[in-house]
Design an enzyme around this catalytic site. Structure first.
Site, PDB file in Angstrom:
ATOM      1  N   THR A  13       0.833  -1.213   0.000  1.00 29.21           N
ATOM      2  CA  THR A  13       0.000   0.000   0.000  1.00 29.21           C
ATOM      3  C   THR A  13       0.864   1.258   0.000  1.00 29.21           C
ATOM      4  OG1 THR A  13      -1.678  -1.207   1.213  1.00 29.21           O
ATOM      5  CG2 THR A  13      -1.867   1.187   1.236  1.00 29.21           C
ATOM      6  N   ALA A  33      13.526  20.031  -4.238  1.00 32.18           N
ATOM      7  CA  ALA A  33      14.700  19.346  -3.686  1.00 32.18           C
ATOM      8  C   ALA A  33      16.006  19.839  -4.286  1.00 32.18           C
ATOM      9  CB  ALA A  33      14.565  17.844  -3.924  1.00 32.18           C
ATOM     10  N   ALA A  43      12.440  -3.552  -4.558  1.00 31.95           N
ATOM     11  CA  ALA A  43      12.329  -4.997  -4.308  1.00 31.95           C
ATOM     12  C   ALA A  43      11.021  -5.282  -3.605  1.00 31.95           C
ATOM     13  CB  ALA A  43      13.493  -5.480  -3.446  1.00 31.95           C
ATOM     14  N   ARG A  45       8.435  -8.951  -2.733  1.00 26.43           N
ATOM     15  CA  ARG A  45       8.139 -10.377  -2.981  1.00 26.43           C
ATOM     16  C   ARG A  45       6.895 -10.493  -3.853  1.00 26.43           C
ATOM     17  NH1 ARG A  45       9.701 -12.857   2.076  1.00 26.43           N
ATOM     18  NH2 ARG A  45      11.965 -13.013   1.955  1.00 26.43           N
ATOM     19  N   GLU A 130       9.246  10.297   9.417  1.00 26.98           N
ATOM     20  CA  GLU A 130       8.037  11.117   9.562  1.00 26.98           C
ATOM     21  C   GLU A 130       6.767  10.294   9.383  1.00 26.98           C
ATOM     22  OE1 GLU A 130       7.645  14.829  10.127  1.00 26.98           O
ATOM     23  OE2 GLU A 130       5.867  13.686  10.678  1.00 26.98           O
ATOM     24  N   VAL A 133       4.510   8.094  12.365  1.00 25.31           N
ATOM     25  CA  VAL A 133       3.495   8.560  13.320  1.00 25.31           C
ATOM     26  C   VAL A 133       2.473   9.431  12.604  1.00 25.31           C
ATOM     27  CG1 VAL A 133       3.067   9.803  15.472  1.00 25.31           C
ATOM     28  CG2 VAL A 133       5.216   8.564  15.175  1.00 25.31           C
ATOM     29  N   GLY A 135       0.765   9.040   9.944  1.00 27.38           N
ATOM     30  CA  GLY A 135       0.761   9.022   8.475  1.00 27.38           C
ATOM     31  C   GLY A 135       1.255  10.313   7.848  1.00 27.38           C
ATOM     32  N   LYS A 206       3.550   4.370  18.247  1.00 22.55           N
ATOM     33  CA  LYS A 206       3.631   5.778  17.831  1.00 22.55           C
ATOM     34  C   LYS A 206       3.829   6.696  19.039  1.00 22.55           C
ATOM     35  CE  LYS A 206       0.655   4.706  13.883  1.00 22.55           C
ATOM     36  NZ  LYS A 206      -0.756   4.525  13.502  1.00 22.55           N
TER      37      LYS A 206
HETATM   38  N1  HSE Z   1      -3.225   0.670  11.271  1.00 24.40           N
HETATM   39  C1  HSE Z   1      -2.770   2.022  11.353  1.00 24.40           C
HETATM   40  C2  HSE Z   1      -3.983   2.887  11.642  1.00 24.40           C
HETATM   41  C3  HSE Z   1      -2.125   2.397  10.052  1.00 24.40           C
HETATM   42  O1  HSE Z   1      -5.113   2.408  11.551  1.00 24.40           O
HETATM   43  O2  HSE Z   1      -3.804   4.038  12.010  1.00 24.40           O
HETATM   44  C4  HSE Z   1      -1.244   3.610  10.116  1.00 24.40           C
HETATM   45  O3  HSE Z   1      -0.187   3.461  11.010  1.00 24.40           O
END
Ligand code: HSE
Length: 438
Positions: A13, A33, A43, A45, A130, A133, A135, A206
């Site tokens: 994701t 930048a 990389a 899987r 960054e 915590v 997102g 977090k």
């Molecule tokens: N599972 C986490 C959430 C994803 O629901 O906040 C982001 O860290």
């Protein structure tokens, strides 16, 4: 100048989102930048190529993550595999190879951050996190840089989107816990192990990081008290609401006289607090400091593009450090001085907004039709109309109208024509209206 070369670990994701943002916004990112940023080696899987835009712009894709961290071409490794192992080994190897690292891995930082940062310090490379915590919310930058003048007193954060979504749905729709959790999993917000969300482990990872940044203590995940939301029942949510409270799953870090509190648990908070109204999968972190007072940081705490936003910001930070004049590492106007554009600032006539209009009109058949007719001729669509009752003996009545979005110039013409009508008294009051939808 040669592009900065990225080695990307993971195309799930967040990895997919990072490819999309880095390639889709490549030109503007390079203007900020000071250098092109290219994904030279990725990389994974398993991944679904149909869900990742920009994949064709990666030079090499393999299934060997260690080959990426050992690739001598790579300047910055982005670790988006998640989990403790092999993420820890990969990050330590990348550091040992003299590469800078960007990671979104909160579990890794909370548990192994002390070891990783010591290795990075010794090697003279950066480890940026960054995205670990909240997102896409730049809370780490805020704590480390924007609030650097302050003594942090406490932090209270909604830092797990899945848990917040579950509590919101239980409150608003009276839905059962298990059903909402299943939906959060389907939406792709939940951790691979959903107990990390509902038992508070993810929030504790977090909060451990936030606590260290706020109070200058080593990362101590094992000392963070953790209680999840799995025992909250719909009746608790309803009783709390009757008493004027909302139940939120908070991470709280507080400086007390005897030491630091680090705790994650469901918490009743007064429903009028801004943070009590942070609903669904959104995150928010409230930081109380001595000089600035309280400040609140809000936004998407999970999801492909929001998390990628934070990952790429870290990549830009490192690229600037590698590239630009060290005394002006962050350009004064965010973009490199020779990359400023001449895109014009629009004159007010050309901006587009919706409007609230109030006017006094004669209470007579046909007047409303005349006004609506002018708006129609100027291409202005009416969203709502309200006619207030006339006061005793008044010949004119207040008319209130809301319009859809239209150019200010068109509205100016319509207002001038309406004000010229004999049936309209005085000036039309205009207040611009913005829905500010998220
Ligand atoms: N599972 C986490 C959430 C994803 O629901 O906040 C982001 O860290």
């Amino acid at each position: 100048m040669e592009p900065v070369k990225i080695g990307l670990l993971g195309l799930g994701t967040v990895g997919g989102g990072t490819v999309t943002v880095l390639t889709g916004n490549a030109e503007e990112i390079a203007r900020r930048a000071g250098r092109e940023i290219r994904i030279a080696h990725a990389a994974a899987r398993e991944y679904d190529p149909s869900r990742i835009q920009g994949l064709e712009r990666i030079d090499t894709i393999s299934d060997d993550a260690f080959a990426v961290v050992d690739d001598p071409e790579i300047d910055i490794v982005i670790e988006l595999i998640g989990g403790y192992s092999p993420a820890r080994e990969l990050v330590l190897k990348a550091i040992a190879n003299g590469k800078h690292v960007v990671t979104a891995n909160k579990a890794l930082i909370a548990l192994h951050g002390n070891e990783i940062f010591a290795a990075a310090q010794a090697k003279g490379v950066t480890v940026a996190f960054e995205a670990a915590v909240a997102g896409g919310v730049p809370i780490i930058k805020a704590l480390r840089e924007g609030l650097a003048a302050n003594h942090v007193e406490w932090i209270a954060g909604i830092i797990n989107g899945t848990g917040n979504f579950i509590l919101t749905e239980m409150r608003d729709k009276g839905r059962a816990f298990a059903e909402v959790l299943a939906e959060a999993q389907q939406l792709g917000y939940a951790e691979a192990d959903p107990s990390f969300d509902v038992e508070g482990t993810d929030a504790a990872h977090k909060l451990t990081i936030l606590g260290s940044l706020a109070f200058g203590i080593p990362l101590q995940f094992d000392k963070t008290f953790t209680e999840g939301i799995s025992r909250i029942e719909p009746q608790d949510v309803a009783y709390a609401a009757e008493l004027g409270y909302r139940i939120k799953h908070l991470g709280i870090a507080r400086r007390a006289a005897a030491g630091i509190e680090l705790r994650v648990h469901p918490t009743l908070i007064p429903h009028r607090r801004l943070i009590a109204n942070v609903d669904g999968v959104m995150n928010a972190v409230l930081v109380k400091c001595d000089a600035v007072g309280p400040t609140l940081y809000y936004g998407a705490g999970a999801g492909a593009l929001p998390t990628a936003s934070a990952v790429v910001a870290d990549v830009v930070d490192i690229t600037r450090a590698l590239t630009t004049d060290p005394t002006n590492r962050v350009p004064h106007l965010a973009f490199q001085p020779d990359e400023l554009s001449d895109t014009p600032v629009l004159p007010m006539d050309a901006i587009e907004t919706a409007y609230y209009l109030r006017l006094l009109a004669l209470d007579r058949p046909g007047v409303m039709a005349g006004i609506a007719g002018i708006l129609g001729e100027e291409g202005i669509s009416i969203e709502a109309i309200k006619q207030k009752e006339p006061g005793a003996g008044d010949t004119h009545v207040p008319l209130i109208m809301l319009t859809h979005r239209i150019k200010e110039g068109d509205m100016n013409r319509a207002i001038a024509r309406i004000e010229a009508l004999e049936a309209v008294q005085g000036a039309v009051v205009r207040i611009r209206m913005e829905s500010l939808e998220g």
